[in-house]
Design a protein around this motif. Structure first.
Motif, PDB file in Angstrom:
ATOM      1  N   MET A 254     -41.838  -3.364 -15.236  1.00 22.84           N
ATOM      2  CA  MET A 254     -41.712  -3.556 -16.677  1.00 22.84           C
ATOM      3  C   MET A 254     -41.894  -5.023 -17.024  1.00 22.84           C
ATOM      4  O   MET A 254     -42.550  -5.372 -18.009  1.00 22.84           O
ATOM      5  N   GLU A 255     -41.302  -5.886 -16.168  1.00 20.88           N
ATOM      6  CA  GLU A 255     -41.441  -7.329 -16.428  1.00 20.88           C
ATOM      7  C   GLU A 255     -42.898  -7.757 -16.298  1.00 20.88           C
ATOM      8  O   GLU A 255     -43.401  -8.532 -17.110  1.00 20.88           O
ATOM      9  N   ASP A 256     -43.569  -7.175 -15.272  1.00 21.42           N
ATOM     10  CA  ASP A 256     -44.992  -7.482 -15.074  1.00 21.42           C
ATOM     11  C   ASP A 256     -45.798  -7.084 -16.307  1.00 21.42           C
ATOM     12  O   ASP A 256     -46.651  -7.831 -16.786  1.00 21.42           O
ATOM     13  N   LEU A 257     -45.488  -5.838 -16.788  1.00 24.26           N
ATOM     14  CA  LEU A 257     -46.215  -5.338 -17.958  1.00 24.26           C
ATOM     15  C   LEU A 257     -45.977  -6.255 -19.155  1.00 24.26           C
ATOM     16  O   LEU A 257     -46.895  -6.552 -19.916  1.00 24.26           O
ATOM     17  N   LYS A 258     -44.702  -6.707 -19.273  1.00 29.80           N
ATOM     18  CA  LYS A 258     -44.363  -7.564 -20.406  1.00 29.80           C
ATOM     19  C   LYS A 258     -45.124  -8.887 -20.280  1.00 29.80           C
ATOM     20  O   LYS A 258     -45.686  -9.380 -21.249  1.00 29.80           O
ATOM     21  N   LYS A 259     -45.158  -9.398 -19.029  1.00 30.49           N
ATOM     22  CA  LYS A 259     -45.859 -10.666 -18.804  1.00 30.49           C
ATOM     23  C   LYS A 259     -47.336 -10.514 -19.167  1.00 30.49           C
ATOM     24  O   LYS A 259     -47.919 -11.356 -19.832  1.00 30.49           O
ATOM     25  N   THR A 260     -47.933  -9.370 -18.691  1.00 20.94           N
ATOM     26  CA  THR A 260     -49.345  -9.135 -18.969  1.00 20.94           C
ATOM     27  C   THR A 260     -49.571  -9.057 -20.472  1.00 20.94           C
ATOM     28  O   THR A 260     -50.549  -9.597 -21.007  1.00 20.94           O
ATOM     29  N   ASP A 261     -48.627  -8.383 -21.144  1.00 20.46           N
ATOM     30  CA  ASP A 261     -48.768  -8.233 -22.586  1.00 20.46           C
ATOM     31  C   ASP A 261     -48.659  -9.598 -23.270  1.00 20.46           C
ATOM     32  O   ASP A 261     -49.462  -9.919 -24.155  1.00 20.46           O
ATOM     33  N   ASP A 262     -47.669 -10.414 -22.805  1.00 24.10           N
ATOM     34  CA  ASP A 262     -47.507 -11.756 -23.379  1.00 24.10           C
ATOM     35  C   ASP A 262     -48.774 -12.576 -23.165  1.00 24.10           C
ATOM     36  O   ASP A 262     -49.241 -13.283 -24.064  1.00 24.10           O
ATOM     37  N   LEU A 263     -49.313 -12.443 -21.919  1.00 25.06           N
ATOM     38  CA  LEU A 263     -50.511 -13.188 -21.559  1.00 25.06           C
ATOM     39  C   LEU A 263     -51.686 -12.794 -22.459  1.00 25.06           C
ATOM     40  O   LEU A 263     -52.456 -13.631 -22.920  1.00 25.06           O
ATOM     41  N   ARG A 264     -51.749 -11.465 -22.708  1.00 22.24           N
ATOM     42  CA  ARG A 264     -52.846 -10.962 -23.550  1.00 22.24           C
ATOM     43  C   ARG A 264     -52.745 -11.549 -24.968  1.00 22.24           C
ATOM     44  O   ARG A 264     -53.716 -12.034 -25.534  1.00 22.24           O
ATOM     45  N   ARG A 265     -51.497 -11.528 -25.506  1.00 22.13           N
ATOM     46  CA  ARG A 265     -51.298 -12.089 -26.855  1.00 22.13           C
ATOM     47  C   ARG A 265     -51.676 -13.562 -26.873  1.00 22.13           C
ATOM     48  O   ARG A 265     -52.352 -14.033 -27.782  1.00 22.13           O
ATOM     49  N   LEU A 267     -53.627 -15.103 -24.896  1.00 19.99           N
ATOM     50  CA  LEU A 267     -55.070 -15.251 -24.718  1.00 19.99           C
ATOM     51  C   LEU A 267     -55.786 -15.093 -26.060  1.00 19.99           C
ATOM     52  O   LEU A 267     -56.630 -15.909 -26.431  1.00 19.99           O
ATOM     53  N   VAL A 268     -55.391 -14.032 -26.798  1.00 15.65           N
ATOM     54  CA  VAL A 268     -56.036 -13.790 -28.100  1.00 15.65           C
ATOM     55  C   VAL A 268     -55.784 -14.979 -29.020  1.00 15.65           C
ATOM     56  O   VAL A 268     -56.709 -15.479 -29.687  1.00 15.65           O
ATOM     57  N   ALA A 269     -54.506 -15.468 -28.999  1.00 14.22           N
ATOM     58  CA  ALA A 269     -54.170 -16.604 -29.869  1.00 14.22           C
ATOM     59  C   ALA A 269     -55.008 -17.820 -29.482  1.00 14.22           C
ATOM     60  O   ALA A 269     -55.592 -18.491 -30.342  1.00 14.22           O
ATOM     61  N   ASN A 270     -55.085 -18.083 -28.165  1.00 19.40           N
ATOM     62  CA  ASN A 270     -55.848 -19.241 -27.681  1.00 19.40           C
ATOM     63  C   ASN A 270     -57.324 -19.130 -28.024  1.00 19.40           C
ATOM     64  O   ASN A 270     -57.938 -20.086 -28.483  1.00 19.40           O
ATOM     65  N   VAL A 271     -57.870 -17.921 -27.774  1.00 17.40           N
ATOM     66  CA  VAL A 271     -59.302 -17.748 -28.024  1.00 17.40           C
ATOM     67  C   VAL A 271     -59.588 -17.952 -29.503  1.00 17.40           C
ATOM     68  O   VAL A 271     -60.520 -18.677 -29.875  1.00 17.40           O
TER      69      VAL A 271
END
Ligand code: ADP
Length: 495
Positions: A254-265, A267-271
Motif C-alpha cells: 500500500m505504501e509503495d502504491l501511495k509512493k507511486t501515486d505521489d510520484l505520478r502526481r 511528475l504531472v506537476a513537474n511536467v
C-alpha cells in the motif's frame, strides 16, 4: 445455547463430550462381554471333569437298559446339590433321552448339536466352548460332557449345562449390577475429569483463535498496525506469523502504491511546470516580435529568434527524456544484452563531445588498462548513461577544467567512472540528485538546459542491469560518478 453451539468452542466441546459418552458406553459393553467370557471360561475349566465324574454315578442305571425312574431321581438329586448345573442324557445322535425339569418348566429342544460336544471331547479347541441350551434353543451355554455306554449298543453322552437357568437368573443380576455400577462410577469420574480438563484446554485453545480473529477484524477495519502477538512455535503460532507477514506485505504494498501515486502526481506537476514556463517565454518573445515588428533591429530579431530556438530545443529534449523514462519504466531487465568493448564505446562518446569540450577549453582524458575484457550489457543503454554523465560534467565544469573517464577491472566486474573538476554538489543534495526532476540549483540548472531527468534515466538503466551508480563529490573540487558492469564470460562449449 444455539449461539454457543455455533461457536468453534461450542462445537468442539459438544463433539468431545459426545465422544466421551460414546466411549463410556462402548467401555461398559466391552467390560460386560469380557466378564461374561471370563466367567464362562472359568466355569467350564472348573467343571472340565464334572461330566466324567457324574457319569460314574449313572453307569449302574444304564447297564442293561435305561432305568428312567432311577436316572430322573439321580439327576434331580444332583441338581439340588448343585443348582448351577442341568444334566441331560443324550444318545449317539444328540437326541435327549432323559432330563429333569421343574413341573411347570419344559425342555423345548429334542436334539442337541453334537459339534461342540466333539470339540470338547477332542480337547483341542480353546475354552470357552459354547454348546446348545435345550431349554432355550439358540442360546449358547458352556457345558461339560462325557461319553456313556447305554445298554450294549448305544454310545451316548452325559451332557451338563454349566450355569443353569436358575443360576443365571441369580448370578447375572448380581454380576451385571456390580459391573454396571462400577463401570458407570468409573465412567462418571472419567467424564467429569476429562470433561473439565478438555473444556479448559479447548477454552485456552479457542481463546488464542478468538484473539487472532479479533486482530484480523481490526486489520480489516483499517487498523493496519495491528499484529497477532503470538510467539509459540505450534500451528497457531505459525498461522499468526503468516498473518503478520501478510499484513506487513499488504502495508508495504500500500505504501509503495501511495509512493507511486505521489510520484505520478509530482511528475504531472513537474511536467506541466516545465512546459508552462518555456512556453510562456516563447510566447513572450513571439509577441514582442509581433508588436515591435517594424521597430526591431536585425540584431534584436536574431537574438530573440535564437532564444526561442534554444528553448524549443530544450523542450524537445525534455519530451525525449520523458519518453525514454516511460519506456525504461516498462522494462524490468535489460533485454538486449551483448558482449562489447567498453573501451571502444568510451572513445566514441568522447569523440562525440570533443567539439563542445574544445569550445569551453575543457580537457578530455581517458584512463584504461592495457588489455580489457569485453563487458556484457545493453550497449545502447550504456551509451545513454555515458552521454548523460558527460553532458552533466560538461555543463557543470568551468572553462579550463578537466573531464576524465576511467575504466578499471574489479574481479568479475568492470568499473567505469566519469570524473570532473566542476562545481561539485553539496553533501545534503547528493541523496536526491537521482530523483526525477531534481535540480540542485533550480534556476542555474534550467538556465543550462537541465531538465532534472538525466540522472534519473541513468539510475533506471543501472537498475535494469542489476547494478547501481555511486557518486562522490566535493564542492568546488569536482564530482565522480562510477558504476560497474559485468565482464563477459565466454560460455563453456558443451558436448
Ligand atoms: P539536469 O538535467 O538538471 O542536469 P540531472 O538529473 O542530470 O538533471 O542532474 C540532477 C542535478 O544533479 C543537477 O541539477 C545538478 O545540479 C547535479 N549534477 C549532476 N551532475 C553534476 C556534476 N557532474 N557536477 C555538479 N552537479 C551535478
Amino acid at each position: 445455547m444455539k449461539r454457543f453451539l455455533r461457536t468453534f468452542y461450542g462445537k468442539l466441546s459438544a463433539v468431545f463430550l459426545l465422544l466421551l459418552l460414546l466411549m463410556g458406553v462402548i467401555q461398559i459393553y466391552i467390560t460386560l462381554n469380557a466378564t461374561t467370557s471370563f466367567h464362562s471360561e472359568a466355569d467350564q475349566k472348573l467343571h472340565l471333569r464334572l461330566a466324567t465324574d457324574v457319569a460314574a454315578e449313572f453307569r449302574p442305571l444304564l447297564k442293561d437298559s435305561i432305568d428312567y425312574e432311577g436316572i430322573h431321581h439321580q439327576i434331580h438329586y444332583m441338581m439340588v446339590i448343585n443348582p448351577n448345573i442341568e444334566i441331560y442324557l443324550l444318545d449317539g445322535n444328540g437326541k435327549i433321552l432323559a432330563f429333569f425339569a421343574e413341573p411347570q418348566k419344559k425342555v423345548k429342544a429334542q436334539y442337541v448339536n453334537l459339534n461342540p460336544i466333539r470339540d470338547f471331547l477332542n480337547g483341542e479347541t480353546e475354552m470357552p466352548i459354547w454348546g446348545e441350551d435345550p431349554r432355550h434353543p439358540g442360546r449358547k451355554k458352556t457345558f461339560s460332557v462325557a461319553p456313556v455306554q447305554i445298554g450294549d449298543d448305544i454310545n451316548g453322552y452325559l451332557y451338563i449345562i454349566i450355569g443353569s437357568e436358575q443360576y443365571d437368573t441369580a448370578s447375572s443380576a448380581i454380576r451385571e449390577g456390580y459391573i454396571v455400577e462400577t463401570t458407570v462410577i468409573g465412567l462418571l469420574i472419567t467424564l467429569v475429569f476429562t470433561g473439565i480438563i478438555g473444556l479448559i484446554l479447548f477454552a485456552f485453545l479457542t481463546r488464542r483463535i478468538r484473539k487472532m480473529s479479533k486482530v484480523v477484524n481490526e486489520f480489516e477495519n483499517g487498523k493496519l498496525d495491528k499484529r497477532v502477538p503470538e510467539k509459540s512455535g505450534d500451528e497457531l503460532g505459525y498461522l499468526a506469523n503468516s498473518f503478520n507477514k501478510m499484513a506487513d506485505t499488504i502495508v508495504a504494498n500500500m505504501e509503495d502504491l501511495k509512493k507511486t501515486d505521489d510520484l505520478r502526481r509530482e511528475l504531472v506537476a513537474n511536467v506541466s511546470h516545465d512546459l508552462r514556463s518555456p512556453l510562456a517565454t516563447i510566447k513572450g518573445y513571439l509577441e514582442t516580435i509581433q508588436i515591435k515588428d517594424g521597430n526591431l533591429s536585425e540584431e534584436e530579431r536574431q537574438k530573440y529568434m535564437s532564444i526561442i530556438l534554444n528553448i524549443t530545443e530544450n523542450l524537445e529534449k525534455l519530451a525525449e527524456q520523458l519518453f525514454e523514462l516511460s519506456k525504461l519504466d516498462m522494462r524490468d531487465t535489460a533485454t538486449y544484452l551483448e558482449p562489447f568493448s567498453i573501451a571502444d564505446l568510451v572513445q566514441d562518446v568522447l569523440m562525440k563531445y570533443k567539439p563542445v569540450a574544445e569550445t569551453s577549453n575543457i580537457n578530455l582524458e581517458v584512463r584504461l588498462p592495457e588489455s580489457l575484457p569485453q563487458v556484457y550489457a545493453d550497449v545502447g543503454l550504456i551509451e545513454r548513461v555515458l552521454s548523460n554523465l558527460m553532458e552533466n560534467a560538461l555543463r557543470y565544469t568551468p572553462q579550463e577544467g578537466r573531464i576524465t573517464i576511467e575504466i578499471s577491472q574489479e574481479q568479475d566486474n568492470m568499473r567505469v567512472a566519469v570524473e570532473d573538476t566542476g562545481c561539485g554538489i553539496e553533501e545534503d543534495e547528493l541523496p536526491h540528485i537521482f530523483d526525477r526532476f531534481y535540480r540542485v540549483e533550480k534556476s542555474r540548472a534550467r538556465a543550462t538546459g537541465g531538465s532534472g531527468l538525466g540522472l534519473a534515466i541513468v539510475k533506471k538503466i543501472m537498475e535494469i542491469h542489476n547494478t547501481s551508480i555511486s557518486v562522490d563529490s566535493q564542492v568546488n573540487v569536482g564530482t565522480r560518478f562510477s558504476f560497474t558492469l559485468e565482464v563477459w564470460k565466454q560460455p563453456i562449449p558443451t558436448g
